[in-house]
Design an enzyme around this catalytic site. Sequence first.
Site, mmCIF file in Angstrom:
data_model
loop_
_atom_site.group_PDB
_atom_site.id
_atom_site.type_symbol
_atom_site.label_atom_id
_atom_site.label_comp_id
_atom_site.label_asym_id
_atom_site.label_seq_id
_atom_site.Cartn_x
_atom_site.Cartn_y
_atom_site.Cartn_z
ATOM 1 N N GLU A 25 -35.959 24.079 -57.956
ATOM 2 C CA GLU A 25 -35.232 23.486 -59.077
ATOM 3 C C GLU A 25 -35.777 23.938 -60.434
ATOM 4 O OE1 GLU A 25 -34.951 19.245 -58.438
ATOM 5 O OE2 GLU A 25 -33.456 19.531 -56.858
ATOM 6 N N GLU A 81 -33.079 10.235 -52.442
ATOM 7 C CA GLU A 81 -33.841 10.867 -53.529
ATOM 8 C C GLU A 81 -33.917 12.371 -53.330
ATOM 9 O OE1 GLU A 81 -35.925 11.285 -57.041
ATOM 10 O OE2 GLU A 81 -34.797 9.570 -56.317
ATOM 11 N N VAL A 85 -35.395 21.169 -46.999
ATOM 12 C CA VAL A 85 -35.738 21.965 -45.828
ATOM 13 C C VAL A 85 -36.521 23.167 -46.327
ATOM 14 C CG1 VAL A 85 -34.847 23.343 -43.908
ATOM 15 C CG2 VAL A 85 -33.702 21.211 -44.548
ATOM 16 N N GLY A 91 -30.759 27.062 -42.628
ATOM 17 C CA GLY A 91 -29.821 27.682 -41.706
ATOM 18 C C GLY A 91 -30.080 27.319 -40.254
ATOM 19 N N GLY A 93 -29.994 24.161 -39.126
ATOM 20 C CA GLY A 93 -29.339 22.885 -38.828
ATOM 21 C C GLY A 93 -30.175 21.686 -39.220
ATOM 22 N N GLY A 95 -31.114 20.648 -42.234
ATOM 23 C CA GLY A 95 -30.522 19.933 -43.361
ATOM 24 C C GLY A 95 -29.376 19.038 -42.920
ATOM 25 N N ASN A 122 -26.243 24.251 -58.197
ATOM 26 C CA ASN A 122 -26.507 24.356 -56.763
ATOM 27 C C ASN A 122 -25.175 24.297 -55.995
ATOM 28 O OD1 ASN A 122 -27.531 24.339 -54.182
ATOM 29 N ND2 ASN A 122 -28.982 22.678 -54.551
ATOM 30 N N PRO A 124 -23.982 25.926 -53.342
ATOM 31 C CA PRO A 124 -23.942 25.766 -51.889
ATOM 32 C C PRO A 124 -24.067 24.296 -51.461
ATOM 33 C CG PRO A 124 -25.377 27.595 -52.465
ATOM 34 C CD PRO A 124 -25.027 26.882 -53.746
ATOM 35 N N TYR A 129 -21.586 19.190 -49.590
ATOM 36 C CA TYR A 129 -21.337 17.762 -49.751
ATOM 37 C C TYR A 129 -19.837 17.465 -49.791
ATOM 38 C CZ TYR A 129 -26.307 17.449 -50.929
ATOM 39 O OH TYR A 129 -27.672 17.514 -50.912
#
Length: 158
Positions: A25, A81, A85, A91, A93, A95, A122, A124, A129
């Site tokens: 971030e 919060e 990963v 990639g 799974g 997450g 972000n 992706p 979501y």
Amino acid sequence: MIIRKALKKDMPCVLELIQELAIFEKEPDAVVVTVDDLVRDGFSEQPLFQCFVAEVENEIIGMALFYYRYSTWKGKTIHLEDLIVKESKRGTGAGFALYKEIIQQGKAENVLRIEWNVLDWNTPAIDFYEKSGAKVLGDWRVVHMDENGIKNFISLNT
């Protein structure tokens, strides 16, 4: 892969994941929380948060840290919060598995809302979501007051 509740002994790995997220971030120096803080705040008599971890072959590769909030409109809610990963394990799974565990926790607790923040760059994560059925609100802004803001406010208003 095993998704389970985090234990005190997992907190060094959880902190490493938090630090990795801060780098992702673009805020590598922002993390001030320590392992001791995480243990105290997550495993006291009245814990401030709960945490799930994703584990593969005794290695923690991801985590989802959440806590309960109260909405004047919805009652008890969950605030996610962070869901993190390890970059090298994305990639796999993990997450999705952690995300699913949070949603199941909300269902089990009969909460009417689960909420979290996502950075606008972000894409992706935003795409994921939205595809999962979550709504990314464009008309709300996140507001926070940092340590300096708190000090300045107090000094100006006492």
